[in-house]
Design a protein around this motif. Structure first.
Motif, PDB file in Angstrom:
ATOM      1  N   GLN A 186      19.043  44.490 -26.294  1.00 22.31           N
ATOM      2  CA  GLN A 186      19.047  45.781 -26.991  1.00 22.31           C
ATOM      3  C   GLN A 186      18.097  46.768 -26.311  1.00 22.31           C
ATOM      4  O   GLN A 186      18.395  47.964 -26.213  1.00 22.31           O
ATOM      5  CB  GLN A 186      18.641  45.573 -28.451  1.00 22.31           C
ATOM      6  N   LYS A 187      16.962  46.259 -25.820  1.00 24.07           N
ATOM      7  CA  LYS A 187      16.014  47.111 -25.099  1.00 24.07           C
ATOM      8  C   LYS A 187      16.642  47.646 -23.819  1.00 24.07           C
ATOM      9  O   LYS A 187      16.433  48.807 -23.445  1.00 24.07           O
ATOM     10  CB  LYS A 187      14.751  46.322 -24.790  1.00 24.07           C
ATOM     11  N   ALA A 188      17.438  46.801 -23.140  1.00 22.38           N
ATOM     12  CA  ALA A 188      18.112  47.242 -21.919  1.00 22.38           C
ATOM     13  C   ALA A 188      19.068  48.389 -22.221  1.00 22.38           C
ATOM     14  O   ALA A 188      19.195  49.329 -21.438  1.00 22.38           O
ATOM     15  CB  ALA A 188      18.862  46.070 -21.292  1.00 22.38           C
ATOM     16  N   PHE A 189      19.748  48.320 -23.365  1.00 19.70           N
ATOM     17  CA  PHE A 189      20.652  49.403 -23.735  1.00 19.70           C
ATOM     18  C   PHE A 189      19.876  50.703 -23.971  1.00 19.70           C
ATOM     19  O   PHE A 189      20.290  51.788 -23.550  1.00 19.70           O
ATOM     20  CB  PHE A 189      21.438  49.041 -24.991  1.00 19.70           C
ATOM     21  N   VAL A 190      18.722  50.606 -24.631  1.00 24.30           N
ATOM     22  CA  VAL A 190      17.907  51.793 -24.887  1.00 24.30           C
ATOM     23  C   VAL A 190      17.462  52.439 -23.581  1.00 24.30           C
ATOM     24  O   VAL A 190      17.482  53.663 -23.424  1.00 24.30           O
ATOM     25  CB  VAL A 190      16.688  51.435 -25.759  1.00 24.30           C
ATOM     26  N   GLN A 191      17.094  51.586 -22.610  1.00 21.82           N
ATOM     27  CA  GLN A 191      16.647  52.113 -21.318  1.00 21.82           C
ATOM     28  C   GLN A 191      17.770  52.848 -20.601  1.00 21.82           C
ATOM     29  O   GLN A 191      17.545  53.892 -19.966  1.00 21.82           O
ATOM     30  CB  GLN A 191      16.124  50.959 -20.451  1.00 21.82           C
ATOM     31  N   VAL A 192      18.982  52.335 -20.680  1.00 20.32           N
ATOM     32  CA  VAL A 192      20.127  53.009 -20.061  1.00 20.32           C
ATOM     33  C   VAL A 192      20.461  54.284 -20.825  1.00 20.32           C
ATOM     34  O   VAL A 192      20.827  55.320 -20.247  1.00 20.32           O
ATOM     35  CB  VAL A 192      21.349  52.068 -20.007  1.00 20.32           C
ATOM     36  N   GLN A 193      20.301  54.230 -22.139  1.00 21.36           N
ATOM     37  CA  GLN A 193      20.662  55.363 -22.990  1.00 21.36           C
ATOM     38  C   GLN A 193      19.776  56.588 -22.727  1.00 21.36           C
ATOM     39  O   GLN A 193      20.253  57.736 -22.786  1.00 21.36           O
ATOM     40  CB  GLN A 193      20.559  54.949 -24.455  1.00 21.36           C
ATOM     41  N   VAL A 194      18.487  56.352 -22.443  1.00 23.77           N
ATOM     42  CA  VAL A 194      17.575  57.481 -22.211  1.00 23.77           C
ATOM     43  C   VAL A 194      17.634  57.985 -20.780  1.00 23.77           C
ATOM     44  O   VAL A 194      17.027  59.001 -20.447  1.00 23.77           O
ATOM     45  CB  VAL A 194      16.113  57.080 -22.556  1.00 23.77           C
ATOM     46  N   ASP A 195      18.370  57.273 -19.912  1.00 22.40           N
ATOM     47  CA  ASP A 195      18.510  57.729 -18.535  1.00 22.40           C
ATOM     48  C   ASP A 195      19.307  59.031 -18.512  1.00 22.40           C
ATOM     49  O   ASP A 195      20.302  59.180 -19.237  1.00 22.40           O
ATOM     50  CB  ASP A 195      19.224  56.640 -17.708  1.00 22.40           C
ATOM     51  N   PRO A 196      18.913  59.991 -17.679  1.00 22.49           N
ATOM     52  CA  PRO A 196      19.642  61.281 -17.644  1.00 22.49           C
ATOM     53  C   PRO A 196      21.072  61.164 -17.129  1.00 22.49           C
ATOM     54  O   PRO A 196      21.876  62.076 -17.341  1.00 22.49           O
ATOM     55  CB  PRO A 196      18.780  62.130 -16.711  1.00 22.49           C
ATOM     56  N   ALA A 197      21.395  60.081 -16.444  1.00 22.76           N
ATOM     57  CA  ALA A 197      22.759  59.925 -15.929  1.00 22.76           C
ATOM     58  C   ALA A 197      23.748  59.779 -17.092  1.00 22.76           C
ATOM     59  O   ALA A 197      23.405  59.258 -18.156  1.00 22.76           O
ATOM     60  CB  ALA A 197      22.839  58.693 -15.027  1.00 22.76           C
ATOM     61  N   PRO A 198      24.991  60.226 -16.904  1.00 24.48           N
ATOM     62  CA  PRO A 198      25.998  60.138 -17.973  1.00 24.48           C
ATOM     63  C   PRO A 198      26.220  58.678 -18.399  1.00 24.48           C
ATOM     64  O   PRO A 198      26.235  57.763 -17.570  1.00 24.48           O
ATOM     65  CB  PRO A 198      27.258  60.719 -17.328  1.00 24.48           C
ATOM     66  N   LEU A 199      26.374  58.449 -19.693  1.00 22.64           N
ATOM     67  CA  LEU A 199      26.596  57.116 -20.230  1.00 22.64           C
ATOM     68  C   LEU A 199      28.093  56.810 -20.195  1.00 22.64           C
ATOM     69  O   LEU A 199      28.886  57.447 -20.897  1.00 22.64           O
ATOM     70  CB  LEU A 199      26.071  57.042 -21.668  1.00 22.64           C
TER      71      LEU A 199
END
Length: 429
Positions: free
Chosen positions: A242-255
């Motif tokens: 779940q933490k890995a998802f949060v890290q990807v989610q806050v990345d400026p790159a498009p999800l």
């Protein structure tokens, strides 16, 4: 898979007591007639009433079956213990573990279920008459399903007779018929922890020793990777994903991936050490229809034994270093050879496993293939060749060595298993 039910003469007719085996045939006849009834004449309320009644009948029949399973187990064990053992198989007749395996194997075939399910049914049949009087009464009356009875029985399996009766008395103070399986299991577990705290703690420690990871096939060329872990470790793994998802989610790159996709990809990457989840680096055994190689437009899929079919084009990937060991098939048959060795090894073993899809070939058993067995025993002159080999799980490879079990292959290639009671079952095609 089908079974040829050819019981011996003594297996039909009138049983001991008032319940005749013909009564079961009458029940089946009534069911057949009910299925053919015109339901257009029934109201919605009538149909729901019948659905409820059928559910109750199913539960009562499961209770009846449990009583017969218990009676069979007692009779089978008693007959083996009193047998004179003139065939030199005294140990197989008196070893409790072997006797139990023999009971489970025959129930597995008769009920057309997996070995695990057969073990559960045998254990439940025993437990229902060992301190679960209230639960058994509800089951017989059709108010508790077999699944709910199993949820209760599994949780109290380590209790002594006095503790079992205590648990049954406490359960009787609750309306069990209104609870779902999850609530029944949780309530029983809590009561067991209160009644026998030492046994509960010992059970928790024993369960930790059974931690493991398993892989099961899923629809649409997918699979279920399951980890059986202590609750704290499981929670820690989920929190990390779940933490890995949060890290990807806050990345400026498009999800571009969903929460579930990111967590699944992260799991694969961290377990394998790959840069990306799709960069698979392993050797996979694949059976490929020869028609798919000759005709690029062929709809026939390839298959990973034990995991099911996959589109042929899915096997061609530009990422990773996946190595595919292809075995050609024609109409589902793997081309094979023979060997002069005592055991199945090398390519011959690979062919036998591929033909079995890496699953036990005993009827109704879906356990992973562990052993390769000679249908015509090597000690009796059987050869180590493809036609004489079959893949089995460890349980069924050992069970056929017990007295009264026979395995043969018919001229059309079908493998038949005959049990000590004389019943014959056909293996999968």
């Amino acid at each position: 898979m089908t079974a040829t039910q050819e019981p011996p003469a003594h297996a039909t007719g009138v049983g001991s007591g008032r319940f005749r085996s013909g009564d079961l045939a009458l029940i089946q006849l009534l069911i057949d007639q009910a299925i053919g009834d015109d339901t257009t004449l029934l109201s919605e309320a009538d149909l729901i009433d019948q659905v409820q009644q059928i559910e109750s009948v199913q539960a009562s029949l499961a209770a009846l079956q449990a009583s017969r399973i218990r009676a069979f187990a007692q009779t089978h064990i008693q007959n083996r213990l009193t047998d004179d053992g003139t065939d030199g198989s005294d140990r197989a007749r008196t070893d409790p573990e072997r006797l139990h395996r023999s009971v489970v194997a025959q129930i597995q075939l008769a009920c057309r279920v997996s070995t695990t399910e057969a073990r559960t049914r045998v254990a439940n049949a025993r437990d229902l008459h060992s301190g679960l009087d209230h639960v058994r009464g509800l089951h017989t009356a059709g108010e508790l399903s077999a699944a709910k009875v199993t949820a209760i029985a599994v949780e109290r399996r380590d209790l002594d007779p006095h503790q079992r009766r205590h648990l049954d008395t406490r359960l009787a103070t609750h309306d069990l018929t209104r609870l779902g399986i999850g609530r029944l299991r949780a309530m029983t577990r809590r009561m067991v922890a209160e009644i026998a705290p030492e046994r509960f703690r010992a059970r928790v420690h024993a369960a930790a020793a059974e931690r493991r990871v398993t892989l099961r096939p899923a629809p649409d060329a997918m699979s279920y990777l399951t980890a059986y872990l202590p609750v704290a470790q499981g929670a820690a793994c989920l929190a990390a994903l779940q933490k890995a998802f949060v890290q990807v989610q806050v990345d400026p790159a498009p999800l571009t991936r969903s929460r579930g996709q990111i967590m699944a990809d992260t799991l694969v990457e961290r377990v394998t050490g790959q840069a990306t989840a799709t960069a698979v680096n392993l050797e996979v055994q694949v059976t490929v229809p020869v028609q798919a190689l000759l005709d690029p437009t062929s709809p026939l899929p390839a298959e990973i034994p034990g995991l099911g079919p996959v589109p042929v084009e899915l096997l061609a990937t530009s990422e990773g270093t996946a190595s595919l060991r292809r075995l050609l098939t024609d109409q589902g048959l793997v081309i094979g050879g023979d060997s002069r060795q005592r055991t199945f090894t090398g390519l011959l073993a690979t062919l036998v496993k591929a033909r079995a899809n890496n699953r036990c070939t005993e009827p109704y058993c879906d356990a992973p293939l562990r052993h390769i067995d000679h249908i015509h025993r090597h000690t009796d002159g059987g050869h180590t060749e493809l036609d004489n080999g079959r893949g089995l799980c460890e349980f069924h490879n050992h069970i056929r060595e017990q007295p009264g079990w026979h395995v043969t292959r018919t001229p059309d290639g079908t493998v038949l298993t005959t049990t000590p009671t004389g019943h014959t079952y056909r293996g999968p095609d």
